[in-house]
Design an enzyme around this catalytic site. Structure first.
Site, PDB file in Angstrom:
ATOM      1  N   HIS A 161       0.824  -1.218   0.000  1.00 13.04           N
ATOM      2  CA  HIS A 161       0.000   0.000   0.000  1.00 13.04           C
ATOM      3  C   HIS A 161       0.862   1.274   0.000  1.00 13.04           C
ATOM      4  O   HIS A 161       0.450   2.300   0.543  1.00 13.04           O
ATOM      5  CB  HIS A 161      -0.999  -0.016   1.167  1.00 13.04           C
ATOM      6  CG  HIS A 161      -0.375  -0.103   2.537  1.00 13.04           C
ATOM      7  ND1 HIS A 161      -0.848  -0.932   3.530  1.00 13.04           N
ATOM      8  CD2 HIS A 161       0.674   0.547   3.089  1.00 13.04           C
ATOM      9  CE1 HIS A 161      -0.116  -0.778   4.620  1.00 13.04           C
ATOM     10  NE2 HIS A 161       0.804   0.118   4.382  1.00 13.04           N
ATOM     11  N   HIS A 168      -1.934   4.603   9.845  1.00 10.76           N
ATOM     12  CA  HIS A 168      -0.665   5.355   9.809  1.00 10.76           C
ATOM     13  C   HIS A 168      -0.833   6.726  10.465  1.00 10.76           C
ATOM     14  O   HIS A 168      -0.381   7.737   9.963  1.00 10.76           O
ATOM     15  CB  HIS A 168      -0.207   5.558   8.370  1.00 10.76           C
ATOM     16  CG  HIS A 168       0.105   4.294   7.641  1.00 10.76           C
ATOM     17  ND1 HIS A 168      -0.862   3.411   7.235  1.00 10.76           N
ATOM     18  CD2 HIS A 168       1.275   3.760   7.231  1.00 10.76           C
ATOM     19  CE1 HIS A 168      -0.289   2.389   6.608  1.00 10.76           C
ATOM     20  NE2 HIS A 168       0.995   2.572   6.592  1.00 10.76           N
ATOM     21  N   HIS A 225      10.586  -3.398   4.009  1.00  8.63           N
ATOM     22  CA  HIS A 225      10.986  -2.003   3.844  1.00  8.63           C
ATOM     23  C   HIS A 225      11.273  -1.374   5.193  1.00  8.63           C
ATOM     24  O   HIS A 225      10.744  -1.808   6.214  1.00  8.63           O
ATOM     25  CB  HIS A 225       9.958  -1.173   3.063  1.00  8.63           C
ATOM     26  CG  HIS A 225       8.596  -0.989   3.666  1.00  8.63           C
ATOM     27  ND1 HIS A 225       7.767  -2.027   4.017  1.00  8.63           N
ATOM     28  CD2 HIS A 225       7.888   0.143   3.951  1.00  8.63           C
ATOM     29  CE1 HIS A 225       6.614  -1.552   4.480  1.00  8.63           C
ATOM     30  NE2 HIS A 225       6.674  -0.234   4.470  1.00  8.63           N
ATOM     31  N   GLU A 266       4.510  -4.987   8.559  1.00  8.56           N
ATOM     32  CA  GLU A 266       3.158  -5.019   7.971  1.00  8.56           C
ATOM     33  C   GLU A 266       2.811  -6.396   7.417  1.00  8.56           C
ATOM     34  O   GLU A 266       1.639  -6.663   7.109  1.00  8.56           O
ATOM     35  CB  GLU A 266       3.033  -3.957   6.871  1.00  8.56           C
ATOM     36  CG  GLU A 266       3.011  -2.547   7.434  1.00  8.56           C
ATOM     37  CD  GLU A 266       3.128  -1.462   6.360  1.00  8.56           C
ATOM     38  OE1 GLU A 266       2.905  -0.295   6.699  1.00  8.56           O
ATOM     39  OE2 GLU A 266       3.458  -1.777   5.196  1.00  8.56           O
TER      40      GLU A 266
END
Lengths: 279, 126
Positions: A12, A59, A193, A240
């Site tokens: 995303h 977030h 990441h 995630e």
């Protein structure tokens, strides 16, 4: 009886929204990622879901650090996006399926998951971008949603094992739902990441491949790693993967892979797309 | 004091990596609260109009204030900043995650982007 038609997983990364907005899907930088989606579109047209249960992470839109639930289940008939503060377009709203939400909440609490229920919940790019990718250009989303937010922000995070168990509890709820909906399970985010720290820019295709290879056939293999292990292997935001693990649990006991795409980099992220069907 | 990870084991530190844990969340509360306020366009405008006054409203620690004034991302993280919230501040400065990555790693933005691209070389897609 409701039917779980399969599971769709994708990254995303906010920049994907920018690429869609600019129409950059065929640009050399973006094409290898967007090339993963014609098969997704074809599959969704075949299986025709009308409800999506979506595991994602906030977030800093709906939740702040003053009150941060480990697991939060949306129980609304409507979910809006809102200004996330850093220049993203405002994404369209989602229709909810509150009755199914409460059925899932009943099952989760019965199974001793002490979840937070949210009758009001804004949703951020973690939901909107996977939907923009799956159903590009639609005026209204063709599915109603049940969003389930997992804390991937503030440690201690729930373990991979706990997230898989959470997903399996959601599966029991879906299997016992008396409606005739066609349900797709969605996991968003990842893969490896790291945005923060001197190790920013870290990615790990070996660990990502381990995850992609095992999600269908042996999701319990992903639970051998502690959260600390996952951060080390996958980066601070690679956690995630917990959304994917929970979604895999919600799909049901067996699964087979029907589509996969993996590309480095999209922004700072190893981006992946995966479709699984129940086996 | 050794930190205890989620499995209750002593965890080896991960190079170049700070876990945003309870210590950081407590230490960084004011800074992250300020960044969270930037979800509102009026607050972003107020920050741009008078940065010092805006910092004062959120009772930032001297360390946090200095890190923000110096655009020192690693300093903000050391002061308890969380990247999801700091990204909202970076957006005000017109910085994306590659810019922020470059600031943290000491690379130029071009070098940082190349480092990301290099990690994809030789991978078989699909």
């Amino acid at each position: 009886m409701a039917e779980i038609v399969g599971a769709y997983f994708t990254s995303h990364v906010p920049a994907i929204g920018g690429a869609i907005h600019r129409g950059d899907q065929q640009e050399p930088y973006w094409k290898p990622f967007f090339d993963g989606f014609p098969r997704v579109h074809e599959w969704l047209a075949e299986v025709k879901p009308d409800v999506a249960v979506v595991f994602n992470n906030d977030h800093g839109l709906n939740f702040f650090l003053d009150k941060l639930p480990t697991f939060a289940v949306g129980a609304a008939d409507r979910y809006d996006n809102a200004d996330e503060g850093w220049g993203l377009p405002l994404y369209k709203s989602f229709a909810g399926h509150a009755a199914l939400s409460w059925h899932i909440i009943e099952q989760l609490v019965h199974d001793e998951f002490d979840v937070t229920t949210c009758q009001k919940m804004t949703v951020d790019h973690a939901l909107s971008i996977p939907f923009e990718l799956a159903w590009p250009g639609v005026e209204e989303w063709p599915v109603r949603i049940v969003p389930i937010a997992i804390n991937t922000v503030q440690h201690p995070l729930p373990s991979a094992k706990r997230c898989l168990a959470l997903g399996r509890s959601v599966h029991r709820a879906l299997a016992g739902w008396q409606g005739d909906e066609r349900i797709v399970v969605i996991g968003t985010g990842g893969l490896s990441h790291q945005l923060d720290g001197a190790r920013a820019g870290f990615m790990n295709p070996d660990y990502d491949r381990f995850c992609l290879d095992n999600l269908s056939r042996d999701p319990d293999a992903l639970t051998a790693h502690s959260i600390h292990d996952i951060v080390r292997l996958s980066g601070t935001q690679g956690v995630e993967i917990l959304n994917w693990i929970a979604a895999r649990g919600a799909l049901g006991p067996g699964a087979h892979e029907i589509h996969r795409n993996y590309h480095i980099p999209i922004s700072n992220t190893a981006a992946a797309t995966l479709l699984l069907e129940p086996a | 004091m050794a930190s205890v990870n989620d499995n209750g084991r002593d965890a080896e530190p991960i190079p170049g990596t700070t876990l945003f844990d309870g210590d950081a969340a407590q230490r960084g509360f004011a800074l992250n609260a300020m960044c969270y306020s930037f979800n509102d366009a009026a607050n972003r405008a107020a920050f741009r109009a008078d940065e010092d006054a805006y910092l004062a409203r959120f009772a930032l620690t001297p360390e946090q204030r200095l890190a923000v004034q110096q655009r020192d991302v690693l300093g903000m993280i050391a002061a308890g900043g969380n990247i999801y919230y700091l990204a909202k501040l970076a957006g005000i400065f017109g910085l994306n995650v590659q810019d922020v990555g470059a600031l943290q790693t000491g690379m130029s933005v071009a070098e940082f982007k190349q480092m990301l691209l290099d990690q994809g070389k030789g991978l078989n897609h699909g």
